[in-house]
Design a protein around this motif. Structure first.
Motif, PDB file in Angstrom:
ATOM      1  N   TRP A   1       0.891  -1.162   0.000  1.00  0.00           N
ATOM      2  CA  TRP A   1       0.000   0.000   0.000  1.00  0.00           C
ATOM      3  C   TRP A   1       0.924   1.205   0.000  1.00  0.00           C
ATOM      4  O   TRP A   1       1.587   1.498   0.978  1.00  0.00           O
ATOM      5  N   SER A   2       0.967   1.901  -1.136  1.00  0.00           N
ATOM      6  CA  SER A   2       2.035   2.870  -1.364  1.00  0.00           C
ATOM      7  C   SER A   2       1.490   4.248  -1.720  1.00  0.00           C
ATOM      8  O   SER A   2       0.422   4.385  -2.314  1.00  0.00           O
ATOM      9  N   HIS A   3       2.308   5.261  -1.425  1.00  0.00           N
ATOM     10  CA  HIS A   3       1.980   6.630  -1.838  1.00  0.00           C
ATOM     11  C   HIS A   3       2.345   6.842  -3.310  1.00  0.00           C
ATOM     12  O   HIS A   3       2.062   7.871  -3.878  1.00  0.00           O
TER      13      HIS A   3
ATOM     14  N   PRO B   1       1.997  -6.591  -6.035  1.00  0.00           N
ATOM     15  CA  PRO B   1       0.887  -5.725  -6.465  1.00  0.00           C
ATOM     16  C   PRO B   1       0.634  -4.618  -5.444  1.00  0.00           C
ATOM     17  O   PRO B   1       1.024  -4.752  -4.286  1.00  0.00           O
ATOM     18  N   MET B   2      -0.004  -3.551  -5.902  1.00  0.00           N
ATOM     19  CA  MET B   2      -0.071  -2.349  -5.051  1.00  0.00           C
ATOM     20  C   MET B   2      -1.490  -1.847  -4.784  1.00  0.00           C
ATOM     21  O   MET B   2      -2.387  -2.051  -5.599  1.00  0.00           O
TER      22      MET B   2
ATOM     23  N   LEU C   1      -4.573  -1.421  -7.333  1.00  0.00           N
ATOM     24  CA  LEU C   1      -5.874  -0.766  -7.198  1.00  0.00           C
ATOM     25  C   LEU C   1      -5.655   0.637  -6.679  1.00  0.00           C
ATOM     26  O   LEU C   1      -4.717   0.870  -5.928  1.00  0.00           O
ATOM     27  N   GLU C   2      -6.549   1.546  -7.069  1.00  0.00           N
ATOM     28  CA  GLU C   2      -6.384   2.904  -6.557  1.00  0.00           C
ATOM     29  C   GLU C   2      -7.430   3.198  -5.494  1.00  0.00           C
ATOM     30  O   GLU C   2      -8.611   2.914  -5.667  1.00  0.00           O
ATOM     31  N   LEU C   3      -6.990   3.752  -4.364  1.00  0.00           N
ATOM     32  CA  LEU C   3      -7.925   4.234  -3.341  1.00  0.00           C
ATOM     33  C   LEU C   3      -8.351   5.615  -3.794  1.00  0.00           C
ATOM     34  O   LEU C   3      -7.552   6.539  -3.776  1.00  0.00           O
ATOM     35  N   ASP C   4      -9.599   5.745  -4.197  1.00  0.00           N
ATOM     36  CA  ASP C   4      -9.997   6.968  -4.880  1.00  0.00           C
ATOM     37  C   ASP C   4     -10.583   8.010  -3.935  1.00  0.00           C
ATOM     38  O   ASP C   4     -10.570   9.195  -4.214  1.00  0.00           O
ATOM     39  N   ASN C   5     -11.113   7.559  -2.803  1.00  0.00           N
ATOM     40  CA  ASN C   5     -11.828   8.489  -1.926  1.00  0.00           C
ATOM     41  C   ASN C   5     -10.991   8.833  -0.708  1.00  0.00           C
ATOM     42  O   ASN C   5      -9.866   8.381  -0.571  1.00  0.00           O
TER      43      ASN C   5
ATOM     44  N   ARG D   1      -9.333  -7.295  -1.085  1.00  0.00           N
ATOM     45  CA  ARG D   1      -9.427  -7.544  -2.542  1.00  0.00           C
ATOM     46  C   ARG D   1      -8.050  -7.839  -3.115  1.00  0.00           C
ATOM     47  O   ARG D   1      -7.837  -8.820  -3.814  1.00  0.00           O
ATOM     48  N   LEU D   2      -7.101  -6.960  -2.811  1.00  0.00           N
ATOM     49  CA  LEU D   2      -5.780  -7.091  -3.442  1.00  0.00           C
ATOM     50  C   LEU D   2      -5.083  -8.385  -3.034  1.00  0.00           C
ATOM     51  O   LEU D   2      -4.500  -9.081  -3.863  1.00  0.00           O
ATOM     52  N   MET D   3      -5.174  -8.711  -1.765  1.00  0.00           N
ATOM     53  CA  MET D   3      -4.352  -9.799  -1.240  1.00  0.00           C
ATOM     54  C   MET D   3      -4.957 -11.171  -1.488  1.00  0.00           C
ATOM     55  O   MET D   3      -4.235 -12.142  -1.629  1.00  0.00           O
ATOM     56  N   ALA D   4      -6.287 -11.247  -1.515  1.00  0.00           N
ATOM     57  CA  ALA D   4      -6.847 -12.597  -1.500  1.00  0.00           C
ATOM     58  C   ALA D   4      -7.987 -12.844  -2.479  1.00  0.00           C
ATOM     59  O   ALA D   4      -8.276 -14.000  -2.782  1.00  0.00           O
ATOM     60  N   SER D   5      -8.642 -11.785  -2.998  1.00  0.00           N
ATOM     61  CA  SER D   5      -9.872 -12.064  -3.753  1.00  0.00           C
ATOM     62  C   SER D   5      -9.586 -12.710  -5.096  1.00  0.00           C
ATOM     63  O   SER D   5      -8.524 -12.519  -5.689  1.00  0.00           O
ATOM     64  N   LYS D   6     -10.566 -13.477  -5.563  1.00  0.00           N
ATOM     65  CA  LYS D   6     -10.488 -14.095  -6.888  1.00  0.00           C
ATOM     66  C   LYS D   6     -10.429 -13.014  -7.947  1.00  0.00           C
ATOM     67  O   LYS D   6      -9.691 -13.099  -8.920  1.00  0.00           O
ATOM     68  N   GLU D   7     -11.210 -11.945  -7.667  1.00  0.00           N
ATOM     69  CA  GLU D   7     -11.327 -10.815  -8.592  1.00  0.00           C
ATOM     70  C   GLU D   7      -9.944 -10.221  -8.913  1.00  0.00           C
ATOM     71  O   GLU D   7      -9.707  -9.775 -10.038  1.00  0.00           O
ATOM     72  N   CYS D   8      -9.041 -10.255  -7.958  1.00  0.00           N
ATOM     73  CA  CYS D   8      -7.734  -9.632  -8.180  1.00  0.00           C
ATOM     74  C   CYS D   8      -6.630 -10.628  -8.541  1.00  0.00           C
ATOM     75  O   CYS D   8      -5.451 -10.256  -8.567  1.00  0.00           O
ATOM     76  N   GLU D   9      -7.039 -11.862  -8.825  1.00  0.00           N
ATOM     77  CA  GLU D   9      -6.036 -12.861  -9.223  1.00  0.00           C
ATOM     78  C   GLU D   9      -5.225 -12.362 -10.420  1.00  0.00           C
ATOM     79  O   GLU D   9      -4.011 -12.507 -10.482  1.00  0.00           O
ATOM     80  N   GLU D  10      -5.952 -11.744 -11.378  1.00  0.00           N
ATOM     81  CA  GLU D  10      -5.265 -11.267 -12.593  1.00  0.00           C
ATOM     82  C   GLU D  10      -4.293 -10.135 -12.276  1.00  0.00           C
ATOM     83  O   GLU D  10      -3.234 -10.026 -12.877  1.00  0.00           O
ATOM     84  N   VAL D  11      -4.687  -9.286 -11.327  1.00  0.00           N
ATOM     85  CA  VAL D  11      -3.800  -8.176 -10.928  1.00  0.00           C
ATOM     86  C   VAL D  11      -2.503  -8.761 -10.375  1.00  0.00           C
ATOM     87  O   VAL D  11      -1.397  -8.341 -10.748  1.00  0.00           O
TER      88      VAL D  11
END
Ligand code: UDP
Length: 451
Positions: free
Chosen positions: A347-349, A364-365, A389-393, A406-416
């Protein structure tokens, strides 16, 4: 490189005294030293590097005339201007002294200066020394800087709130809200500084800490803007022999803690050397981390929380809730952390060095950009390379928790996560024999030798 009877080439490097600029300049020095050049680092006293970490270099402190008060000034433009103005004559004198003392075996071939330290060129010119510019951010950032005069003339700058999500003409996929000038308090002064630093006056080349496979289209456009060769030969930290140029002491206890964690189970959190958050953001981040499943390594740099110190702000119940699941340090050996098998996300600036360091380890970030080029870099990560992924808010614990899960474990982010691994491999190819960065470094060495 040195032939019998030939004099060894000396290079004088002038870094800009901020962590994100010092690192790539000293890495470049180490790379060029490995190619047979002798290296002198001409540095300001403000944020001066530690010579004992770099026994192969000669260090030349330049009187920068900065008082502590100036040096911690939040007025970035005044600080940069003062550093440049104060540097020019002492640097010129030091270089003249070096030339006088040149031994038969060594001569100064060239001064390589950080683009922000533009007055170094003036000092070098005065002594008829050749110069090369080092660009420490992305080619895309530099390219956006070229568009500012026209955008300003067309009334796009400063961008109106209603336009912030619109794409910048000719700079797809960057939006107005990603531009470096956004929310800058003294816009005219910033535009002037940018105009000064993008100009190539007498320098014979530009070195970029970037990689062709990451930035091909933007690099191609940038090459059209300049009449001099551009050597894209990054990522420097992977080409240079390992070393540290940290201004703060690295707390290596976090590596011992990481050693005890399962592979890819830890999210690493850092906002770099200059960004800051307020007390509310600290608390939201703390609970977002506590409520999400993964273990975390969190860097809270001294001074990075505006107002009180973080130790006073973090409640006891948070410390109890996380116990062994979290490790907090004030400064980490970041490259080592990102290369650690236990780290599964960053999780980066989105400082450019952090981005390159993360990509090189296939991590991944989650992007939480704060200012300057960080927003452009975040857009790259989430919309061009799609490795994060971008934290937009606004920072809020629920959103943080969801993003980490999401980033670390979700199926949705497997491709990321898979793309992050693939991108690491591509960059590795670039620095191997025959790769774009490998070749570009060879070209740079030949260029310097031809001076
Ligand atoms: N860094 C580090 N330890 C930390 C945080 C950052 O060594 O705890 C290093 C990081 O590896 C990177 C540099 O500091 O090389 C930060 O540069 P970047 O361009 O990412 O961001 P900046 O600090 O300039 O905003």
């Amino acid at each position: 490189m040195e032939k019998q009877g030939q004099r060894c080439s000396g290079l004088v490097l002038v870094p800009c005294p901020f962590q994100g600029h010092i690192n790539p300049m000293l890495q470049l020095g180490a790379i060029l030293h490995s190619k047979g050049f002798s290296i002198t680092i001409a540095h300001s006293q403000f944020n001066s590097p530690n010579p004992s970490n770099h026994p192969n270099f000669t260090f030349l402190p330049i009187q920068d005339g900065q008082t502590d008060h100036d040096a911690t000034s939040t007025d970035f433009i005044s600080l940069i201007t003062a550093l440049n103005v104060n540097l020019v004559f002492p640097l010129q004198e030091s270089l003249a002294q070096m030339i006088k003392q040149e031994e038969k075996k060594e001569r100064i071939t060239c001064v390589i200066y950080d683009a922000i330290m533009y007055k170094a060129e003036e000092a070098a010119n005065h002594l008829k020394l050749q110069t090369i510019v080092l660009v420490t951010n992305s080619a895309a950032t530099r390219l956006t800087h070229f568009t500012y005069p026209q955008l300003q003339a067309e009334g796009y700058i400063p961008p109106k709130d209603s336009m912030l999500r619109d794409l910048v003409p000719g700079l797809h996929p960057f939006r107005f809200k990603d531009l470096t000038i956004l929310n800058f308090p003294n816009l005219e002064a910033l535009l002037q500084l940018i105009a000064t630093t993008i100009k190539i006056r007498t320098s014979s080349a530009i070195i970029c800490n970037t990689v062709d496979c990451l930035e091909q289209p933007f690099l191609a456009q940038l090459k059209k803007q300049y009449q001099v060769p551009i050597f894209s030969m990054g990522p420097f930290h992977k080409i240079a022999p390992p070393s540290s140029s940290s201004l703060l002491k690295e707390d290596t206890s976090c590596i011992t803690w990481l050693d005890k964690q399962a592979p890819k189970s830890v999210i690493y959190v850092s906002i770099g050397s200059a960004a800051s958050i307020d007390g509310r953001e600290l608390i939201e981040t703390a609970w977002g981390l506590a409520n999400s499943k993964p273990h975390f390594l969190w860097v809270i740099r001294p001074g990075s929380v505006r107002g009180l110190g973080w130790r006073e702000l973090l409640p006891e119940c948070f410390k109890k809730a996380v116990e062994e699941r979290g490790c907090i340090v004030e400064w980490a050996p970041q490259k080592e952390v990102l290369a650690h098998v236990a780290v599964g996300g960053f999780w980066s600036h989105c400082g450019w060095n952090s981005i390159l360091e993360s990509i090189c380890e296939g991590v991944p970030m989650i992007c939480q950009p704060c200012f300057g080029d960080q927003r452009l870099n975040a857009r790259y990560v989430s919309h061009v390379w799609k490795v994060g992924l971008e934290l937009d808010n606004e920072l809020e614990r629920g959103e943080i928790e969801r993003a980490i899960r999401r980033l670390m474990a979700s199926k949705e982010c497997e491709e990321v996560r898979q793309r992050a691994t693939d991108l690491k491999v591509k960059v590795e190819h670039s620095i191997r024999e025959g790769g774009s960065s490998y070749n570009s470094l060879d070209d740079l060495v030949n260029h310097i030798l031809s001076i």
